[in-house]
Design an enzyme around this catalytic site. Structure first.
Site, PDB file in Angstrom:
ATOM      1  N   CYS A   1      -5.270   6.266  -8.782  1.00 26.75           N
ATOM      2  CA  CYS A   1      -5.367   7.043  -7.551  1.00 26.75           C
ATOM      3  C   CYS A   1      -6.738   6.819  -6.919  1.00 26.75           C
ATOM      4  O   CYS A   1      -7.657   6.352  -7.573  1.00 26.75           O
ATOM      5  CB  CYS A   1      -5.189   8.514  -7.844  1.00 26.75           C
TER       6      CYS A   1
ATOM      7  N   ARG B   1      -5.540   0.715  -5.400  1.00 24.00           N
ATOM      8  CA  ARG B   1      -5.562   1.437  -6.676  1.00 24.00           C
ATOM      9  C   ARG B   1      -4.238   2.128  -6.991  1.00 24.00           C
ATOM     10  O   ARG B   1      -3.981   2.471  -8.133  1.00 24.00           O
ATOM     11  CB  ARG B   1      -6.662   2.504  -6.632  1.00 24.00           C
TER      12      ARG B   1
ATOM     13  N   TRP C   1      -0.871   7.629  -7.253  1.00 27.01           N
ATOM     14  CA  TRP C   1       0.101   6.891  -8.077  1.00 27.01           C
ATOM     15  C   TRP C   1       0.575   7.906  -9.102  1.00 27.01           C
ATOM     16  O   TRP C   1      -0.194   8.360  -9.936  1.00 27.01           O
ATOM     17  CB  TRP C   1      -0.596   5.700  -8.725  1.00 27.01           C
TER      18      TRP C   1
ATOM     19  N   ASN D   1      -8.234  12.692  -9.262  1.00 22.70           N
ATOM     20  CA  ASN D   1      -7.858  11.512 -10.058  1.00 22.70           C
ATOM     21  C   ASN D   1      -7.927  11.910 -11.521  1.00 22.70           C
ATOM     22  O   ASN D   1      -8.862  12.607 -11.919  1.00 22.70           O
ATOM     23  CB  ASN D   1      -8.841  10.360  -9.853  1.00 22.70           C
ATOM     24  N   GLY D   2      -6.988  11.412 -12.328  1.00 22.27           N
ATOM     25  CA  GLY D   2      -7.041  11.700 -13.762  1.00 22.27           C
ATOM     26  C   GLY D   2      -5.872  12.569 -14.180  1.00 22.27           C
ATOM     27  O   GLY D   2      -4.883  12.707 -13.451  1.00 22.27           O
TER      28      GLY D   2
ATOM     29  N   GLU E   1       0.184 -15.452 -20.246  1.00 22.45           N
ATOM     30  CA  GLU E   1      -0.387 -15.024 -18.976  1.00 22.45           C
ATOM     31  C   GLU E   1       0.448 -15.562 -17.814  1.00 22.45           C
ATOM     32  O   GLU E   1       0.678 -14.867 -16.825  1.00 22.45           O
ATOM     33  CB  GLU E   1      -1.854 -15.473 -18.887  1.00 22.45           C
TER      34      GLU E   1
ATOM     35  N   LYS F   1       2.148 -13.140 -14.983  1.00 20.06           N
ATOM     36  CA  LYS F   1       1.877 -13.298 -13.539  1.00 20.06           C
ATOM     37  C   LYS F   1       3.181 -13.379 -12.772  1.00 20.06           C
ATOM     38  O   LYS F   1       3.369 -12.718 -11.754  1.00 20.06           O
ATOM     39  CB  LYS F   1       1.096 -14.573 -13.263  1.00 20.06           C
TER      40      LYS F   1
ATOM     41  N   GLU G   1       5.183  -9.968 -12.763  1.00 17.96           N
ATOM     42  CA  GLU G   1       4.625  -8.807 -12.048  1.00 17.96           C
ATOM     43  C   GLU G   1       4.624  -8.972 -10.538  1.00 17.96           C
ATOM     44  O   GLU G   1       4.733  -7.988  -9.829  1.00 17.96           O
ATOM     45  CB  GLU G   1       3.238  -8.399 -12.586  1.00 17.96           C
TER      46      GLU G   1
ATOM     47  N   HIS H   1      14.472 -20.656 -32.644  1.00 20.48           N
ATOM     48  CA  HIS H   1      14.793 -19.517 -33.518  1.00 20.48           C
ATOM     49  C   HIS H   1      15.471 -18.371 -32.756  1.00 20.48           C
ATOM     50  O   HIS H   1      15.527 -17.252 -33.247  1.00 20.48           O
ATOM     51  CB  HIS H   1      13.524 -19.021 -34.215  1.00 20.48           C
TER      52      HIS H   1
ATOM     53  N   LYS I   1      -3.754  -1.010  -9.891  1.00 20.85           N
ATOM     54  CA  LYS I   1      -4.828  -1.908 -10.307  1.00 20.85           C
ATOM     55  C   LYS I   1      -5.512  -1.430 -11.578  1.00 20.85           C
ATOM     56  O   LYS I   1      -5.794  -2.223 -12.458  1.00 20.85           O
ATOM     57  CB  LYS I   1      -5.849  -2.055  -9.170  1.00 20.85           C
TER      58      LYS I   1
HETATM   59  O1  M6R Z   1      -8.519  -3.382 -16.018  1.00 23.96           O
HETATM   60  P1  M6R Z   1      -7.912  -3.917 -17.274  1.00 23.96           P
HETATM   61  O2  M6R Z   1      -8.275  -5.358 -17.502  1.00 23.96           O
HETATM   62  O3  M6R Z   1      -8.202  -3.095 -18.479  1.00 23.96           O
HETATM   63  O4  M6R Z   1      -6.357  -3.862 -17.012  1.00 23.96           O
HETATM   64  C1  M6R Z   1      -5.442  -4.218 -18.001  1.00 23.96           C
HETATM   65  C2  M6R Z   1      -4.065  -4.431 -17.410  1.00 23.96           C
HETATM   66  O5  M6R Z   1      -3.591  -3.244 -16.840  1.00 23.96           O
HETATM   67  C3  M6R Z   1      -4.063  -5.537 -16.357  1.00 23.96           C
HETATM   68  O6  M6R Z   1      -4.551  -6.743 -16.869  1.00 23.96           O
HETATM   69  C4  M6R Z   1      -2.650  -5.758 -15.813  1.00 23.96           C
HETATM   70  O7  M6R Z   1      -1.843  -6.333 -16.803  1.00 23.96           O
HETATM   71  C5  M6R Z   1      -2.692  -6.614 -14.549  1.00 23.96           C
HETATM   72  N1  M6R Z   1      -1.702  -6.156 -13.623  1.00 23.96           N
HETATM   73  C6  M6R Z   1      -2.450  -8.045 -14.790  1.00 23.96           C
HETATM   74  O8  M6R Z   1      -2.368  -8.819 -13.650  1.00 23.96           O
END
Ligand code: M6R
Length: 607
Positions: free
Chosen positions: A2, A27, A74, A100-101, A480, A484, A487, A503, A602
């Site tokens: 948030c 965010r 969020w 926030n939190g 990774e 990508k 997401e 397997h 984020k």
């Molecule tokens: O800020 P952080 O690196 O701790 O975040 C970890 C994950 O939430 C973050 O890498 C997430 O998987 C991203 N959306 C990847 O693109």
């Protein structure tokens, strides 16, 4: 996740709040709202959806108001809806706040407040704070917020305004960032520097359980007992342009193109007269020599950077490494000893799971080293030493440049450990450092011609599922690549060590099923080719990422994306770039908003 903004000064507040919220939108964005002071109280507007919706709803709202607070939300407690959006209000509607939190004891507080006659209008944990402030209010907002904060268990960044105190905002925090700045036109507060630097480049990061009272003339700071304190200013030297797209169609592409700079900045100043230096490590040579185990804790993309580091540390320094998903770590009674080096990797530096894992590691006596992109973030503060990844602000939700910064930083750490353990000579370290620095130029070459990547993406864009395979370093980077793709394009993607396909996963292959194979030159190249053949025989469409000059691969793949030749240890750096571009190209072809993927935020500041 948030985002909070607040302004009190001489200019129309609504415009400033909306602009601030737009800067924070990355965010989290399932709803947004503002509360501004008007002649007869507070005027509150909340909308679900993006900040643009709120901006439209606020057209013409309270042009004379010069004080207000705003929020992008969020959802954590309560579905995304107008009634659950912030600002949340007291019963009488004269106190409004943004948060926030998570308030962990909100259910209990809500029960107590309801018993005293408070009426609740939302399902949020936040609303209880508005009622607590109302309960405690006796003509002094600061005192009431302090009183309320003392009853809260959990994490919070709070900005509160009240109809009875024109031009005033009170803020406080616990484990959630709050930044303040005072400029010519008034006082600003936000949960992120990006939303306050229009006021001043000299900002104050509020400490836990500190309070600030803002009005048009300035900001006063107080400790937990209400005693005035002197703030510590921090000068922000990066430009607001970093938050703008710089001519690219989206932040993700801009950030992908920044990666050569990230490599250069992350390495700058590290090799001094032939000696590799990470002074921030905060560990003597003797302490490094005692390290007998490394434990990397992280989430998502940062976890994948940890998988890359495992390969490097084990092969160079010969120290056993475990890479742990932070959200699992603390619940499985992990083995940490005083000679375990715990490395916490987090772009945002505020991921709740990673922070919880750090505190667990500390309780168990481990030395914690942080790798983060955000100066002064909780991960930086909670660690014994920290490397900043120099990626600068990353706006797109999908991490790209911060991943690269993490991998380069972890590579440096691996080299330092190898040196300390006597497994890498000074000459070898210098050679590796030079080659590592060369990857900046190699990435520039990859970025200069993306035709093959786009063609491969066109061929895969209508698929419903894809596999990413590789071995060794290629397997680490496959995870990774798959993350990508899923997401940002919502195409189902999974990664496997290539040898695992037979397997089980191979059963899913059918005509045209995309298999993206990392097949760069490495000791296991021949094995990867065999695995590619197994998949191709079953009809898979093969996209191979291979080393320039490799003629063999053309026989085995439908599409080949060539990357410059680097040693296997650095292949994660070069290969990650085409995989990022591949995911983005598919997402764009499928009409997705690459900067704002659905359901994601984020920074994930909740468990
Ligand atoms: O800020 P952080 O690196 O701790 O975040 C970890 C994950 O939430 C973050 O890498 C997430 O998987 C991203 N959306 C990847 O693109």
């Amino acid at each position: 996740m948030c985002g909070i903004v607040g302004y009190t000064g001489t200019e129309p507040a609504v415009d400033i709040l909306i602009e601030g919220l737009q800067r924070l939108e990355y965010r989290g964005y399932d709803s947004a709202g503002v509360a501004v002071q008007v002649e007869d109280g507070l005027s509150i507007v909340r909308r679900t959806g993006k900040v643009g919706e709120l901006a439209r709803a606020c057209e013409g709202l309270a042009p004379a108001s010069t004080c207000g607070i705003g929020h992008t939300r969020w959802a954590t407690h309560g579905t995304p809806s107008e009634r659950n959006a912030h600002p949340q209000c007291s019963c009488l509607g004269d106190i409004a706040l943004v948060h926030n939190g998570i308030i962990e004891n909100f259910a209990e507080l809500r029960e107590q407040l309801a018993a005293r006659g408070h009426q609740f209008a939302s399902d949020t944990d936040t609303e209880v704070v508005a009622h607590l402030v109302e309960d405690a209010y006796e003509d002094d907002l600061l005192a009431a917020v302090r009183h309320a904060a003392h009853q809260l268990v959990g994490s919070y960044g709070l900005a509160v305004t009240c109809a009875q105190e024109p031009g005033r905002i009170v803020v406080t925090r616990q484990d959630s960032p709050i930044v303040l700045a005072h400029g010519k036109d008034g006082s600003y507060v936000a949960s992120d520097i990006i939303a306050v630097i229009r006021a001043s480049r000299d900002v104050v990061v509020l400490g836990d359980r500190q309070f600030a009272s803002l009005d048009a003339q300035g900001i006063r700071y107080f400790d937990d007992n209400g005693e005035p304190i002197e703030p510590e200013f921090m000068h922000v030297d990066w430009d607001i342009d970093v938050a703008e797209k710089g001519g690219y169609p989206d932040f993700m592409l801009k950030e992908i193109h920044e990666q050569p700079r990230v490599v250069r900045d992350t390495l700058a100043g590290r090799m001094v007269r032939g000696v590799l230096k990470i002074d921030e490590l905060g560990m003597s040579l003797e302490e490094l020599q005692l390290v007998d185990r490394v434990c990397i804790i992280a989430c998502g993309t940062s976890y994948h950077a940890g998988l890359v580091a495992k390969q490097l540390i084990e092969s160079w320094a010969r120290i056993p490494v475990t890479v742990e998903v932070a959200s699992e770590f603390r619940y499985r009674n992990p083995i940490i000893t005083p000679t375990t080096l715990v490395v916490a990797v987090s772009q945002s530096g505020e991921t709740a799971d990673t922070l919880a894992a750090i505190s667990e590691a500390r309780i168990k006596g481990g030395k914690v080293f942080g790798i983060t992109n955000v100066i002064g973030s909780p991960v930086a503060r909670e660690s014994d030493g920290v490397i900043y990844t120099k990626a600068n602000k990353e706006i797109a939700v999908a991490s790209t440049k911060s991943f690269l910064g993490q991998v380069v930083s972890l590579t440096l750490l691996s080299m330092v450990l190898a040196q300390a353990k006597g497994k890498m000579t000074v000459a070898q370290t210098r050679l590796l450092f030079r080659e590592l620095a060369d990857t900046a130029e190699q990435i520039e070459r990859i970025l200069s011609d993306t035709t093959a990547i786009e063609e491969a993406a066109q061929a895969c864009k209508d698929a419903t599922s894809a596999f990413f395979i590789g071995r060794g370093m290629g397997s680490a980077i496959s995870y990774e690549g798959a993350l990508k793709l899923k997401e940002i394009s919502y195409l189902h993607a999974e990664a496997y060590p290539a040898g695992e396909m037979k397997h089980g996963p191979i059963a899913l292959l059918s005509e045209g099923f995309p298999v993206i194979a990392v097949a760069t030159q490495s000791p296991v190249y021949g094995k990867v080719i065999s695995n590619i053949r197994e998949s191709r025989t079953r009809g898979a469409l093969i996209v191979a990422v291979a080393t320039e000059g490799d003629e063999e691969i053309i026989k085995h793949a439908d599409h080949v994306i060539f990357v410059p030749k680097v040693r296997d240890a650095f292949s994660a750096i070069t290969v990650s770039v085409p995989l990022q571009l591949f995911a983005r190209a598919i997402a764009i072809a499928r009409g997705c908003d690459v900067d704002h993927p659905r359901n994601l935020a984020k920074s994930v500041t909740v468990e």
